[in-house]
Motif scaffolding. Structure first.
Motif, short mmCIF file in Angstrom:
data_model
loop_
_atom_site.label_atom_id
_atom_site.label_comp_id
_atom_site.label_asym_id
_atom_site.label_seq_id
_atom_site.Cartn_x
_atom_site.Cartn_y
_atom_site.Cartn_z
N GLU A 454 0.80 -1.23 0.00
CA GLU A 454 0.00 0.00 0.00
C GLU A 454 0.83 1.27 0.00
OE1 GLU A 454 -2.86 -0.10 3.14
OE2 GLU A 454 -3.96 -1.73 2.12
N ASN A 455 2.02 1.19 0.63
CA ASN A 455 2.82 2.42 0.76
C ASN A 455 3.58 2.78 -0.52
OD1 ASN A 455 4.40 0.12 1.14
ND2 ASN A 455 5.97 1.30 2.22
N ILE A 456 3.45 1.98 -1.56
CA ILE A 456 4.18 2.31 -2.79
C ILE A 456 3.18 2.60 -3.91
CG2 ILE A 456 5.91 1.55 -4.46
CD1 ILE A 456 6.93 -0.38 -2.28
N ILE A 464 10.84 3.26 -10.47
CA ILE A 464 11.94 2.44 -9.92
C ILE A 464 12.38 1.42 -10.98
CG2 ILE A 464 12.47 0.61 -8.24
CD1 ILE A 464 10.64 2.13 -6.22
N LEU A 465 11.41 0.74 -11.55
CA LEU A 465 11.75 -0.33 -12.50
C LEU A 465 12.41 0.25 -13.75
CD1 LEU A 465 8.59 -2.61 -12.13
CD2 LEU A 465 10.89 -2.98 -11.19
N GLU A 466 11.90 1.36 -14.20
CA GLU A 466 12.49 1.94 -15.41
C GLU A 466 13.93 2.38 -15.17
OE1 GLU A 466 9.42 4.69 -16.50
OE2 GLU A 466 8.43 3.20 -17.79
N SER A 467 14.18 2.98 -14.01
CA SER A 467 15.56 3.38 -13.71
C SER A 467 16.45 2.15 -13.53
CB SER A 467 15.65 4.18 -12.42
OG SER A 467 14.68 5.16 -12.38
N GLU A 490 17.61 7.93 -3.90
CA GLU A 490 17.46 9.38 -3.71
C GLU A 490 16.80 10.11 -4.88
OE1 GLU A 490 21.09 10.90 -2.05
OE2 GLU A 490 20.53 10.05 -0.09
N PRO A 491 17.27 9.86 -6.12
CA PRO A 491 16.63 10.59 -7.23
C PRO A 491 15.12 10.37 -7.31
CG PRO A 491 18.55 9.35 -8.00
CD PRO A 491 18.35 8.97 -6.58
N LEU A 492 14.65 9.25 -6.74
CA LEU A 492 13.21 8.95 -6.85
C LEU A 492 12.45 9.28 -5.56
CD1 LEU A 492 13.55 5.55 -8.73
CD2 LEU A 492 12.83 7.73 -9.70
N GLY A 493 13.12 9.91 -4.62
CA GLY A 493 12.44 10.33 -3.38
C GLY A 493 12.45 9.28 -2.28
N HIS A 511 12.01 3.56 1.80
CA HIS A 511 13.47 3.33 1.92
C HIS A 511 13.92 2.24 0.95
CE1 HIS A 511 12.66 -0.30 4.21
NE2 HIS A 511 11.83 0.40 4.97
N VAL A 512 15.18 1.90 1.05
CA VAL A 512 15.76 0.95 0.09
C VAL A 512 15.04 -0.40 0.09
CG1 VAL A 512 17.57 0.19 1.72
CG2 VAL A 512 17.96 -0.03 -0.75
N GLY A 513 14.49 -0.76 1.26
CA GLY A 513 13.73 -2.02 1.33
C GLY A 513 12.53 -2.00 0.41
N ASP A 514 11.88 -0.85 0.34
CA ASP A 514 10.71 -0.74 -0.55
C ASP A 514 11.13 -0.81 -2.02
OD1 ASP A 514 8.87 -0.32 1.63
OD2 ASP A 514 9.76 1.67 1.85
N VAL A 515 12.25 -0.20 -2.30
CA VAL A 515 12.76 -0.24 -3.68
C VAL A 515 13.08 -1.70 -4.07
CG1 VAL A 515 14.63 0.52 -5.20
CG2 VAL A 515 13.61 2.12 -3.55
#
Ligand code: GLU
Length: 555
Positions: A454-456, A464-467, A490-493, A511-515
């Protein structure tokens, strides 16, 4: 009857028997085994079904013999059911093989056997039983009984009406016990059918005691019944076959189900009449479970419980090591301590002691088996897991088999993820779970649909995927791989620093875990998996890129 008449009667009843028990004494000599070595047997009837209690009993037999440097053997007791059930024997021998339970001697499959004390199938031993029976008649210890089934029913009714302490063929009720030789001869010449009965000299007042290896001292009334030894077709009853077989096969320890305890007085009387040493007895408890509905402890039932059949575990793909490991935990109270002190040692090396068995029912619990099995499988090496999974799938999941057999190395690599390390994952409890567990490793079974946490927001996930597609390189080492994921943040907030996020959650999208979760979902469609870097390496660069691309497109 005189001694002479007894001899004549024996010849009349057994015209085809020309051997004496001495012949078999010589043929089957005492075994030359070290002092204290135990000879045990597993003696199932070939019903076409191997009950988990059978495997349990067989384990007790094999271990008891093994720890004492003795011999265990498999005997088929088919005097009731005859031989028509060839599959009955295979169900037993295959079940034993599937679970790695090996006997030193005896029946090895339908129509095959090994060992010097055979034949190991009762229907092939009729000459032995009849030879012993003939010698009992010669000594006045057995007699033919001509009573028909209706007479026996009537006898029982009379006994009940008169309040006899027990019912059955004995004492004054045993009407054929005192027939004269001439009366018997007339009956036989007249073609009347007969069974052979034991002439019991037991007394209602006397009691016998014996030492059960599991239950300790047991006291019971002496046997007074003139038990049937041979049925009208000349085939022995269980009682008589037990005595002849365990004598001539030189069994030292008769380990069998507790339902036989009440027959021990009969058996002791028969061993004595034959002049044989009485073996040691151990009566094992029933395998029980807690009833799903009532919560009460009850016997595992062939009708109600699929897990009562050993074949259930084969079909489900429980590894043999797991089932044996679990059975040993319920068979012997010392097993778990031993296991902790001896990790990695084969379970069948456990120094089993009959005396440590509980005499109340052993509780079989599928949930506990599942836990034990997860542990056991977590300690297996990937090639062994892959080999077992493949063998299981070949038999029970042809579609999965078709996928994995094309590339065994790939299967092994997928199964090796997070395996040989100090804290291996404990995800798999049986082989039938593996097709679903590994589904994302095969395009044919991979279902790309996933739900974002839900938080994403979908737009952020897409970004994220495109980068990530831009920087992803399958040749990266793990550190570089992870640094690239951190660099996306960072570039994606998002922030690469979980601590920082926790201190100030409103400042970031996550955070990085969500990425990583987004990438994980794109590649596997699951929020939780083993190590993602390893998964990507097994899948290969092209597959990963394709999945990242289509996941991004779907958002
Ligand atoms: N054939 C018997 C049974 O299946 C064996 C009992 C025994 O082990 O003596 O119950």
């Amino acid at each position: 009857m005189t001694e002479q008449e007894n001899k004549q009667l024996a010849a009349l009843l057994f015209p085809g028997i020309d051997k004496t028990p001495d012949y078999f004494e010589e043929k089957y000599p005492e075994r030359s085994l070290p002092e204290g070595a135990r000879v045990t047997r597993f003696a199932p009837s070939p019903t076409g079904y191997l009950h988990i209690g059978g495997l349990f009993g067989a384990l007790v037999d094999v271990l008891t013999a093994k720890v004492s440097g003795g011999v265990s053997y498999l005997r088929i007791e088919d005097t009731d059911k005859k031989r028509e059930i060839d599959d009955g024997v295979s169900a037993i021998t295959n079940g034993m093989k599937a679970f790695g339970v090996h006997f030193d001697e005896g029946v090895t499959g339908f129509g095959t056997e090994e060992g010097a004390y055979g034949p190991y199938t009762q229907s092939d031993r009729v000459e032995i039983y009849q030879t012993v029976a003939k010698s009992l008649v010669e000594r006045g210890l057995a007699y033919p009984c001509f009573c028909a089934a209706e007479e026996l029913t009537a006898l029982r009714e009379r006994q009940e009406a008169e309040g006899a302490p027990i019912t059955g063929y004995f004492g004054k009720w045993a009407k054929c016990r005192d027939l004269t030789f001439d009366e018997i001869k007339r009956n036989i010449d007249g073609g009347k059918s007969w069974v052979l009965r034991f002439r019991s000299d037991g007394s209602e007042e006397k009691r016998i005691t014996f030492e059960d290896m599991i239950r300790g001292k047991i006291e019971m009334p002496e046997n007074i019944i003139d038990e049937v030894l041979l049925k009208s077709d000349g085939v022995p009853t269980y009682h008589f076959a037990h005595v002849c077989d365990d004598h001539f096969m030189r069994t030292t320890h008769v380990i069998r189900g507790e339902e036989w305890i009440s027959s021990v007085p009969k058996h002791i009387a028969l061993f004595r009449a034959c002049g044989y040493r009485v073996p040691k007895y151990a009566h094992t408890p029933q395998v029980m479970k807690f009833d799903d509905e009532t919560g009460d402890k009850r016997k595992l039932s062939k009708r109600k419980d699929p897990e009562a059949a050993v074949s259930y575990f084969v079909v489900e793909g429980f590894p043999k090591e797991s089932l044996i490991e679990y059975l040993l935990t319920i068979i012997s109270s010392g097993f778990e301590d031993w296991r902790r002190a001896n990790p990695g040692v084969p379970a069948l090396d456990y120094p089993f002691n009959l005396k440590k068995m509980s005499s109340s029912g052993c509780l079989f619990d599928l949930v506990k088996l599942t836990d034990v099995s997860k542990n056991v499988i977590s300690t297996m090496k990937a090639p062994y897991v892959a080999e077992n999974v493949t063998a299981w799938a070949k038999e029970y999941d042809p579609a999965f088999y078709a996928l994995i057999e094309k590339n065994p190395a790939y299967l092994e690599a997928a199964l090796n993820i997070d395996r040989e390390n100090p804290k291996p994952r404990k995800d798999i409890s049986k082989w039938s779970e593996v097709p679903a567990y590994l589904s994302y490793f095969y395009d044919e079974t991979f279902d790309p649909a996933f739900t974002l946490p839900e938080n994403i927001a979908p737009a952020d996930a897409k970004a994220i995927l495109e980068s990530y597609i831009e920087v992803f390189d399958i040749n990266d080492d793990k550190e570089t791989w992870f640094n690239k994921i951190k660099a996306l943040c960072e570039p994606l907030g998002f922030t690469p620093n979980v601590k920082e996020y926790k201190q100030n959650p409103d400042a970031f999208k996550g955070h990085v875990g969500d990425v990583s979760t987004v990438i994980r979902l794109a590649v596997t469609a699951r929020a939780q998996t083993p190590d993602l870097y390893s998964i990507m390496n097994v899948l290969g660069g092209d597959a990963v890129k394709a999945r990242l691309g289509s996941a991004a497109a779907s958002l």
